[in-house]
Design a protein around this motif. Structure first.
Motif, PDB file in Angstrom:
ATOM      1  N   ALA A  80      63.987  27.531  26.285  1.00  0.00           N
ATOM      2  CA  ALA A  80      62.754  26.817  25.964  1.00  0.00           C
ATOM      3  C   ALA A  80      61.566  27.768  25.911  1.00  0.00           C
ATOM      4  CB  ALA A  80      62.507  25.710  26.989  1.00  0.00           C
ATOM      5  N   ALA A  81      61.504  28.696  26.867  1.00  0.00           N
ATOM      6  CA  ALA A  81      60.400  29.656  26.881  1.00  0.00           C
ATOM      7  C   ALA A  81      60.418  30.531  25.629  1.00  0.00           C
ATOM      8  CB  ALA A  81      60.491  30.522  28.133  1.00  0.00           C
ATOM      9  N   LEU A  82      61.610  30.931  25.190  1.00  0.00           N
ATOM     10  CA  LEU A  82      61.734  31.769  24.000  1.00  0.00           C
ATOM     11  C   LEU A  82      61.303  31.035  22.739  1.00  0.00           C
ATOM     12  CD1 LEU A  82      62.773  34.426  22.687  1.00  0.00           C
ATOM     13  CD2 LEU A  82      65.035  33.336  22.569  1.00  0.00           C
ATOM     14  N   LEU A  83      61.548  29.726  22.691  1.00  0.00           N
ATOM     15  CA  LEU A  83      61.322  28.954  21.465  1.00  0.00           C
ATOM     16  C   LEU A  83      59.983  28.223  21.428  1.00  0.00           C
ATOM     17  CD1 LEU A  83      64.909  27.430  21.272  1.00  0.00           C
ATOM     18  CD2 LEU A  83      63.953  29.105  19.666  1.00  0.00           C
ATOM     19  N   ALA A  84      59.270  28.188  22.533  1.00  0.00           N
ATOM     20  CA  ALA A  84      58.073  27.336  22.637  1.00  0.00           C
ATOM     21  C   ALA A  84      57.045  27.600  21.553  1.00  0.00           C
ATOM     22  CB  ALA A  84      57.444  27.495  24.015  1.00  0.00           C
ATOM     23  N   GLY A  85      56.878  28.844  21.159  1.00  0.00           N
ATOM     24  CA  GLY A  85      55.874  29.167  20.152  1.00  0.00           C
ATOM     25  C   GLY A  85      56.354  29.019  18.724  1.00  0.00           C
ATOM     26  N   ARG A  86      57.645  28.705  18.560  1.00  0.00           N
ATOM     27  CA  ARG A  86      58.205  28.638  17.206  1.00  0.00           C
ATOM     28  C   ARG A  86      58.941  27.338  16.925  1.00  0.00           C
ATOM     29  NH1 ARG A  86      62.164  31.956  17.045  1.00  0.00           N
ATOM     30  NH2 ARG A  86      62.143  32.601  19.232  1.00  0.00           N
ATOM     31  N   ALA A  87      58.759  26.363  17.799  1.00  0.00           N
ATOM     32  CA  ALA A  87      59.397  25.061  17.616  1.00  0.00           C
ATOM     33  C   ALA A  87      58.410  23.965  17.971  1.00  0.00           C
ATOM     34  CB  ALA A  87      60.649  24.942  18.476  1.00  0.00           C
ATOM     35  N   GLY A  88      58.516  22.855  17.265  1.00  0.00           N
ATOM     36  CA  GLY A  88      57.566  21.780  17.482  1.00  0.00           C
ATOM     37  C   GLY A  88      57.885  20.914  18.682  1.00  0.00           C
ATOM     38  N   HIS A  89      59.146  20.542  18.840  1.00  0.00           N
ATOM     39  CA  HIS A  89      59.548  19.582  19.863  1.00  0.00           C
ATOM     40  C   HIS A  89      60.859  20.028  20.490  1.00  0.00           C
ATOM     41  CE1 HIS A  89      57.268  15.931  20.688  1.00  0.00           C
ATOM     42  NE2 HIS A  89      58.363  15.344  21.128  1.00  0.00           N
ATOM     43  N   TYR A  90      61.019  19.774  21.778  1.00  0.00           N
ATOM     44  CA  TYR A  90      62.247  20.143  22.493  1.00  0.00           C
ATOM     45  C   TYR A  90      62.865  18.887  23.065  1.00  0.00           C
ATOM     46  CZ  TYR A  90      65.197  23.554  24.991  1.00  0.00           C
ATOM     47  OH  TYR A  90      66.242  24.345  25.424  1.00  0.00           O
ATOM     48  N   VAL A  91      64.036  18.520  22.572  1.00  0.00           N
ATOM     49  CA  VAL A  91      64.762  17.361  23.086  1.00  0.00           C
ATOM     50  C   VAL A  91      65.815  17.850  24.065  1.00  0.00           C
ATOM     51  CG1 VAL A  91      66.271  15.427  22.521  1.00  0.00           C
ATOM     52  CG2 VAL A  91      64.412  16.059  20.953  1.00  0.00           C
ATOM     53  N   TYR A  92      65.684  17.447  25.317  1.00  0.00           N
ATOM     54  CA  TYR A  92      66.692  17.801  26.306  1.00  0.00           C
ATOM     55  C   TYR A  92      67.468  16.548  26.690  1.00  0.00           C
ATOM     56  CZ  TYR A  92      69.131  19.415  30.379  1.00  0.00           C
ATOM     57  OH  TYR A  92      70.136  19.716  31.270  1.00  0.00           O
ATOM     58  N   VAL A  93      68.773  16.565  26.429  1.00  0.00           N
ATOM     59  CA  VAL A  93      69.621  15.434  26.811  1.00  0.00           C
ATOM     60  C   VAL A  93      69.947  15.581  28.287  1.00  0.00           C
ATOM     61  CG1 VAL A  93      71.767  14.201  26.395  1.00  0.00           C
ATOM     62  CG2 VAL A  93      70.550  15.264  24.479  1.00  0.00           C
ATOM     63  N   SER A  94      69.236  14.821  29.085  1.00  0.00           N
ATOM     64  CA  SER A  94      69.369  14.877  30.536  1.00  0.00           C
ATOM     65  C   SER A  94      70.287  13.761  31.006  1.00  0.00           C
ATOM     66  CB  SER A  94      67.976  14.787  31.176  1.00  0.00           C
ATOM     67  OG  SER A  94      68.042  14.975  32.564  1.00  0.00           O
ATOM     68  N   SER A  95      70.052  13.257  32.190  1.00  0.00           N
ATOM     69  CA  SER A  95      70.933  12.251  32.772  1.00  0.00           C
ATOM     70  C   SER A  95      70.178  11.409  33.784  1.00  0.00           C
ATOM     71  CB  SER A  95      72.106  12.941  33.473  1.00  0.00           C
ATOM     72  OG  SER A  95      72.847  12.028  34.257  1.00  0.00           O
ATOM     73  N   ARG A  96      70.611  10.164  33.937  1.00  0.00           N
ATOM     74  CA  ARG A  96      70.050   9.334  35.000  1.00  0.00           C
ATOM     75  C   ARG A  96      70.469   9.850  36.373  1.00  0.00           C
ATOM     76  NH1 ARG A  96      68.089   4.398  34.757  1.00  0.00           N
ATOM     77  NH2 ARG A  96      69.472   3.630  36.407  1.00  0.00           N
ATOM     78  N   SER A  97      71.375  10.805  36.411  1.00  0.00           N
ATOM     79  CA  SER A  97      71.766  11.416  37.682  1.00  0.00           C
ATOM     80  C   SER A  97      70.627  12.183  38.336  1.00  0.00           C
ATOM     81  CB  SER A  97      72.952  12.363  37.473  1.00  0.00           C
ATOM     82  OG  SER A  97      74.094  11.656  37.048  1.00  0.00           O
ATOM     83  N   VAL A  98      69.558  12.462  37.580  1.00  0.00           N
ATOM     84  CA  VAL A  98      68.438  13.218  38.165  1.00  0.00           C
ATOM     85  C   VAL A  98      67.705  12.423  39.232  1.00  0.00           C
ATOM     86  CG1 VAL A  98      68.096  14.568  36.063  1.00  0.00           C
ATOM     87  CG2 VAL A  98      66.733  12.490  36.423  1.00  0.00           C
ATOM     88  N   TYR A  99      67.860  11.096  39.265  1.00  0.00           N
ATOM     89  CA  TYR A  99      67.103  10.289  40.220  1.00  0.00           C
ATOM     90  C   TYR A  99      67.669  10.441  41.630  1.00  0.00           C
ATOM     91  CZ  TYR A  99      64.958   8.162  36.145  1.00  0.00           C
ATOM     92  OH  TYR A  99      64.273   7.964  34.977  1.00  0.00           O
ATOM     93  N   ALA A 100      66.752  10.514  42.591  1.00  0.00           N
ATOM     94  CA  ALA A 100      67.155  10.660  43.993  1.00  0.00           C
ATOM     95  C   ALA A 100      67.724   9.345  44.528  1.00  0.00           C
ATOM     96  CB  ALA A 100      65.948  11.084  44.839  1.00  0.00           C
ATOM     97  N   ASP A 101      68.742   9.466  45.361  1.00  0.00           N
ATOM     98  CA  ASP A 101      69.312   8.295  46.038  1.00  0.00           C
ATOM     99  C   ASP A 101      68.480   7.932  47.265  1.00  0.00           C
ATOM    100  OD1 ASP A 101      71.474   7.957  44.291  1.00  0.00           O
ATOM    101  OD2 ASP A 101      72.655   9.472  45.369  1.00  0.00           O
TER     102      ASP A 101
END
Length: 213
Positions: A80-101
């Motif tokens: 992401a850091a490498l592409l930030a200046g040369r790309a418009g949007h970054y789609v990251y396919v994450s997960s609902r697993s990120v939520y804390a229990d």
């Protein structure tokens, strides 16, 4: 629209590629080359987990980048850091697993997530990997980062093995051990629907975290 898919030959990444081609987008895929790229795309080679592995991405401009990485968060942070200046949007396919229990019933995207670091190189904890990768994407792209927090994903080219295992087991017949309670609802998203929504949202400039189930 010019799309870069980090991966793009299997399951969810492949769904993004096919959806984008169907929309008439110009598609580039970046991967190690262990699988043949779909027809109609530009193929770049590299191993993002190796030193200097992002060299193929040091040139080029894209409107949207799609990343489905599930291991060490630093790989997403670096890309992401490498592409930030040369790309418009970054789609990251994450997960609902990120939520804390414990995650309360009906919780939305504002629920607390697990503790993680964007520079985490320990790839042994899936939830932390995804949460750290989200941080890396946002650090580079800000509100130009779209975080798609999916649940159970099904569809063509599935390489996880869960659904095929259950279907094959049930097809054999006889008693099948299954989780209870038997009337508990199941939410899933088709990889093609996930890809279609994400691409259209990114193309419209939508950013932030979304539960995509």
């Amino acid at each position: 629209m010019r799309l870069l898919v980090l991966g793009g030959t299997e399951f969810v990444g492949r769904a993004f590629v096919e959806e984008a081609l169907g929309l008439g987008w110009d598609v580039t895929v970046y991967n190690r080359g262990t699988h043949e790229p779909p027809p109609g795309v530009t193929a770049l080679r590299g191993d993002r987990s190796a030193p200097g592995g992002l060299a193929a991405l040091e040139r080029g401009e894209w409107d949207v980048v799609v990343d489905t990485w599930s291991w060490a968060a630093k790989a997403v942070t670096d890309a992401a850091a490498l592409l930030a200046g040369r790309a418009g949007h970054y789609v990251y396919v994450s997960s609902r697993s990120v939520y804390a229990d414990p995650l309360p019933f009906g919780a939305d995207e504002s629920a607390p997530v697990v503790a993680a670091s964007a520079d985490d190189e320990d790839d042994g904890d899936y939830a932390r990997n995804k949460a750290g990768a989200e941080l890396g994407a946002v650090a580079a792209f800000g509100d130009r980062a779209l975080l798609a927090r999916a649940g159970l994903i099904l569809g063509p080219y599935e390489n996880i093995g869960r659904l095929p295992w259950w279907l094959s087991r049930i097809a054999r017949g006889g008693p099948v051990l299954a989780p209870a309670p038997r009337d508990l609802g199941l939410q899933y998203v088709d990889a093609r629907d996930l890809a279609g929504w994400c691409l259209r949202a990114a193309g419209a400039g939508v950013g932030g975290a979304f539960n995509v189930v």
